[in-house]
Design an enzyme around this catalytic site. Sequence first.
Site, PDB file in Angstrom:
ATOM      1  N   CYS A  35     -32.936  10.231  33.236  1.00  0.00           N
ATOM      2  CA  CYS A  35     -33.208   8.886  32.683  1.00  0.00           C
ATOM      3  C   CYS A  35     -31.922   8.769  32.949  1.00  0.00           C
ATOM      4  O   CYS A  35     -31.314   8.782  32.555  1.00  0.00           O
ATOM      5  CB  CYS A  35     -33.809   8.898  31.499  1.00  0.00           C
ATOM      6  SG  CYS A  35     -34.270   8.032  30.929  1.00  0.00           S
ATOM      7  N   ASP A  39     -27.222  -9.664  -5.111  1.00  0.00           N
ATOM      8  CA  ASP A  39     -28.344  -8.262  -4.252  1.00  0.00           C
ATOM      9  C   ASP A  39     -28.057  -7.032  -4.164  1.00  0.00           C
ATOM     10  O   ASP A  39     -27.577  -7.279  -2.889  1.00  0.00           O
ATOM     11  CB  ASP A  39     -29.334  -8.852  -3.433  1.00  0.00           C
ATOM     12  CG  ASP A  39     -29.965  -8.618  -3.437  1.00  0.00           C
ATOM     13  OD1 ASP A  39     -30.611  -7.928  -3.481  1.00  0.00           O
ATOM     14  OD2 ASP A  39     -30.699  -9.240  -1.786  1.00  0.00           O
ATOM     15  N   ARG A  77     -31.072   1.827 -12.799  1.00  0.00           N
ATOM     16  CA  ARG A  77     -32.606   1.262 -13.850  1.00  0.00           C
ATOM     17  C   ARG A  77     -33.267   2.164 -13.641  1.00  0.00           C
ATOM     18  O   ARG A  77     -33.751   2.184 -14.928  1.00  0.00           O
ATOM     19  CB  ARG A  77     -32.607  -0.423 -12.648  1.00  0.00           C
ATOM     20  CG  ARG A  77     -33.280  -1.030 -13.726  1.00  0.00           C
ATOM     21  CD  ARG A  77     -33.642  -2.090 -13.079  1.00  0.00           C
ATOM     22  NE  ARG A  77     -34.745  -2.777 -13.373  1.00  0.00           N
ATOM     23  CZ  ARG A  77     -36.461  -2.993 -13.832  1.00  0.00           C
ATOM     24  NH1 ARG A  77     -36.558  -2.493 -13.105  1.00  0.00           N
ATOM     25  NH2 ARG A  77     -37.008  -3.633 -14.635  1.00  0.00           N
ATOM     26  N   ASP A  84      -0.014  -1.516  -0.416  1.00  0.00           N
ATOM     27  CA  ASP A  84       0.029  -0.111   0.045  1.00  0.00           C
ATOM     28  C   ASP A  84       0.887   1.079   0.010  1.00  0.00           C
ATOM     29  O   ASP A  84       0.379   2.085  -0.747  1.00  0.00           O
ATOM     30  CB  ASP A  84      -1.218   0.293   1.040  1.00  0.00           C
ATOM     31  CG  ASP A  84      -1.687  -1.151   0.938  1.00  0.00           C
ATOM     32  OD1 ASP A  84      -1.971  -1.863   0.490  1.00  0.00           O
ATOM     33  OD2 ASP A  84      -2.437  -0.982   1.824  1.00  0.00           O
ATOM     34  N   TYR A 103     -22.790  -8.750 -15.720  1.00  0.00           N
ATOM     35  CA  TYR A 103     -23.168  -9.891 -16.100  1.00  0.00           C
ATOM     36  C   TYR A 103     -23.817  -9.772 -17.411  1.00  0.00           C
ATOM     37  O   TYR A 103     -24.636 -10.818 -17.903  1.00  0.00           O
ATOM     38  CB  TYR A 103     -24.169 -10.292 -15.074  1.00  0.00           C
ATOM     39  CG  TYR A 103     -25.581  -9.684 -14.215  1.00  0.00           C
ATOM     40  CD1 TYR A 103     -25.989  -8.960 -15.252  1.00  0.00           C
ATOM     41  CD2 TYR A 103     -24.986  -9.511 -13.143  1.00  0.00           C
ATOM     42  CE1 TYR A 103     -26.674  -8.173 -15.094  1.00  0.00           C
ATOM     43  CE2 TYR A 103     -25.928  -8.050 -12.275  1.00  0.00           C
ATOM     44  CZ  TYR A 103     -26.887  -7.681 -13.492  1.00  0.00           C
ATOM     45  OH  TYR A 103     -27.418  -6.600 -12.479  1.00  0.00           O
ATOM     46  N   GLU A 125       3.851   1.666  -0.751  1.00  0.00           N
ATOM     47  CA  GLU A 125       4.248   1.453  -2.935  1.00  0.00           C
ATOM     48  C   GLU A 125       3.670   2.511  -3.084  1.00  0.00           C
ATOM     49  O   GLU A 125       3.856   3.327  -3.897  1.00  0.00           O
ATOM     50  CB  GLU A 125       5.413   0.866  -3.665  1.00  0.00           C
ATOM     51  CG  GLU A 125       6.177   0.298  -2.933  1.00  0.00           C
ATOM     52  CD  GLU A 125       6.433  -1.154  -2.971  1.00  0.00           C
ATOM     53  OE1 GLU A 125       7.946  -1.058  -3.645  1.00  0.00           O
ATOM     54  OE2 GLU A 125       5.724  -1.878  -2.483  1.00  0.00           O
TER      55      GLU A 125
HETATM   56  S1  IVH Z   1     -29.478 -10.811 -16.066  1.00  0.00           S
HETATM   57  C1  IVH Z   1     -32.349  -9.421 -19.390  1.00  0.00           C
HETATM   58  N1  IVH Z   1     -27.847 -11.361 -14.150  1.00  0.00           N
HETATM   59  O1  IVH Z   1     -31.609  -9.146 -11.285  1.00  0.00           O
HETATM   60  C2  IVH Z   1     -31.471  -9.582 -17.589  1.00  0.00           C
HETATM   61  N2  IVH Z   1     -29.421  -9.982 -13.556  1.00  0.00           N
HETATM   62  O2  IVH Z   1     -34.620  -8.932 -11.855  1.00  0.00           O
HETATM   63  C3  IVH Z   1     -30.683  -8.886 -17.324  1.00  0.00           C
HETATM   64  N3  IVH Z   1     -29.155  -9.983 -10.995  1.00  0.00           N
HETATM   65  O3  IVH Z   1     -32.231  -5.820 -12.644  1.00  0.00           O
HETATM   66  C4  IVH Z   1     -31.092  -9.584 -16.122  1.00  0.00           C
HETATM   67  N4  IVH Z   1     -27.796 -10.573 -10.395  1.00  0.00           N
HETATM   68  O4  IVH Z   1     -30.168  -5.648 -11.355  1.00  0.00           O
HETATM   69  C5  IVH Z   1     -28.369 -10.685 -14.635  1.00  0.00           C
HETATM   70  N5  IVH Z   1     -25.886 -12.713 -12.235  1.00  0.00           N
HETATM   71  C6  IVH Z   1     -26.862 -11.849 -12.728  1.00  0.00           C
HETATM   72  C7  IVH Z   1     -27.834 -11.233 -11.669  1.00  0.00           C
HETATM   73  C8  IVH Z   1     -29.130 -10.154 -12.065  1.00  0.00           C
HETATM   74  C9  IVH Z   1     -28.293 -10.048  -9.760  1.00  0.00           C
HETATM   75  C10 IVH Z   1     -30.109  -8.332 -10.887  1.00  0.00           C
HETATM   76  C11 IVH Z   1     -30.061  -7.119 -11.247  1.00  0.00           C
HETATM   77  C12 IVH Z   1     -31.396  -7.011 -12.591  1.00  0.00           C
HETATM   78  C13 IVH Z   1     -32.756  -8.272 -11.831  1.00  0.00           C
HETATM   79  C14 IVH Z   1     -33.427  -9.426 -12.444  1.00  0.00           C
END
Ligand code: IVH
Length: 672
Positions: free
Chosen positions: A432, A116, A135, A32, A224, A34
């Site tokens: 209290c 999540d 989103r 860290d 993803y 460096e």
């Molecule tokens: S794919 C059209 N892959 O879950 C497909 N979603 O209800 C797009 N999420 O809004 C989503 N991990 O926020 C995908 N490995 C994963 C995911 C993922 C979490 C969330 C994402 C999305 C919601 C889908």
Amino acid sequence: MDDAKEKIDRLRKLLNEHNYNYYVLNAPVISDREFDEMMRELQELEEKYPEYTDPDSPTQRVGNDINRAFTQVEHRYPMLSLSNTYSMDEVEAFYERADSGLMGEPFDMVGELKYDGTSISLTYENGRLVRAVTRGDGVKGDDVTENIRTIKSIPLQLRGNDYPQNFEIRGEILMPWTVFEALNEERERQEEPLFANPRNAAAGTLKSQNSAVVASRSLDAYFYYLLGENLPCDDHYENLQRAKSWGFKISDAMRKLKSIQEVEEFIGYWDKNRKNLPVATDGIVFKVSSLRQQRNLGYTAKSPRWAIAYKFQAEQAVTRLNFVSYQVGRTGTVTPVANLDPVQLSGTVVKRASLHNDDIIQSLDLHIGDMVYVEKGGEIIPKITGVDMAARESNILLGEKVKFIKNCPECGTLLCRLEGEAAWFCPNERGCPPQIKGRIEHYISRRAMNIDGLGPETINLFYSLGLVRDVSDLYTLKMDQISSLERLGDKSAQNIITAIERSRDVPFERFLFALGIRYVGETVAKKLALAFHSLEALMNASLEELVQVDEIGERIGRSIISYFSDTENRALVERLKAFGVQTSVSEERLSGRSDKLSGKIIVISGTFSHHSRDEYKALIEQNGGKNSGSISGKTTYVLAGENMGPAKLEKARKLGIEILSEDDFLKMIGKY
Ligand code: IVH
């Protein structure tokens, strides 16, 4: 290109590389220290040559204080959601639908974790991050680019050269469990509302108007889904592997699955093992891997036909509510607690659960005797999430509707509720008991005055004997008064007296924190001490002056004014001042100079975590000491970091030279 520019470019490249090793691969190759040194060098060069400023420079990932509402941006491709299921049968049905939709053509599935957090869509042009959008409603979202740029595992500039000119990548912004827990602990200390789970904390942080706050919260991100016209492959799995090589964090859990058996095994494995992950997951996502096959399967109105989310069973139990008790905190907030028939919930027996506040009790229409749902999600304390209404009809044990108490359970005072706040509180600050004891406990705590040897039980004892009614009484305690007390004895009594004595030297900012002024946590106390230098100046500051200070808003400002406008609080701090606690930032501290090390010759060796070697050298000189490169009979101390060479260590030992750790040294110069 001139020298400076070349150097800047080289440093940026190196730092990006190390950022990637650290935040994406979790495999740093330099220390860290460096890293920090390189970063400082770049900062200095950028300051000197502002013409080479670049928003993508690693120095720019610290956020800023600009306060502005987010702009709404339309998604180029709408952000759809996934169809959900909790059952293996439905996953099988999905598999069969895909099979028949593809007319029996063989296909590969990809299994991924369902992270999540809060979803994000990033746009890259020519390898640079140009936009990050939440989103929103799936069609339009908020432009949070500034905030996203502070997340260290998100590349601002891609690696390699085989990325498409223009593409989007989607993923999840997450707050790791450790960060979430530390954040909530801090909020609890400040009596600020807690985040219910890491998802809310991540979403809340991402919407912060202050990107410096975002930078300080250590968010992470997994990706993803790649979208665009010229993607490298016609296969989801392969595309994500490529994205990984461009610098994105792609989960190692992702697998190609070739049969329904492999799909089942994947579920079985993660159902068990997800608890060991550093971030929250709520299920598994299965996707058909081939993009051509995805196009063939198409979409319903809301979600793709080529993917499904299997959600993990929420960890929930049903049990009976026996009664509601109430806890009074240090600042008087009254928290309702559900007392339950003991029930097993993910490995532990739960007897009590948080009910948060009156509004929640009302919205649940809670009755004593109700069968209630208890969940242990991301929360530290389990919570009641609902009532089994069907069970109510036949419930012969059903009692009264739960009514929030009107009077303090500890002192009987009528409770108050501030407009716009969910919490009831007991206004009887001075009379209290849990509030009085809570303030003393806070005062002596490690990060405040650090008075060792005094725990809640001893405080309780002193309080009930009338020895200590407020924190200033601590300084009047005499050895003979306390050594005769049960459970104490001479030695621990002496330790307590010494620790109280020593607390007079605790720096002003920690004393300020120790006072327990609402909303004045450690960081705020530090900022106030540096801005006002003395208690006196702070006590006389106006709201306008207070809010001038970085990170001090109206809420904190008003709380400080209200604390010091109370005559009893003023009298208390006067008493403490008379007992000799530090009520100003010392000259030494302001100038950074002292003679604490005068006449001492110090050799530095090894690597350090709090400061760089150069900083330690400067600190030695500022405190009147001398640096030396080699150990000899004249050496007073060796300041030893990690990995100190064995030969040096041996030599120091032979000569009987005292070896100081980093912490020892910082304590010695009063900088702990
Ligand atoms: S794919 C059209 N892959 O879950 C497909 N979603 O209800 C797009 N999420 O809004 C989503 N991990 O926020 C995908 N490995 C994963 C995911 C993922 C979490 C969330 C994402 C999305 C919601 C889908």
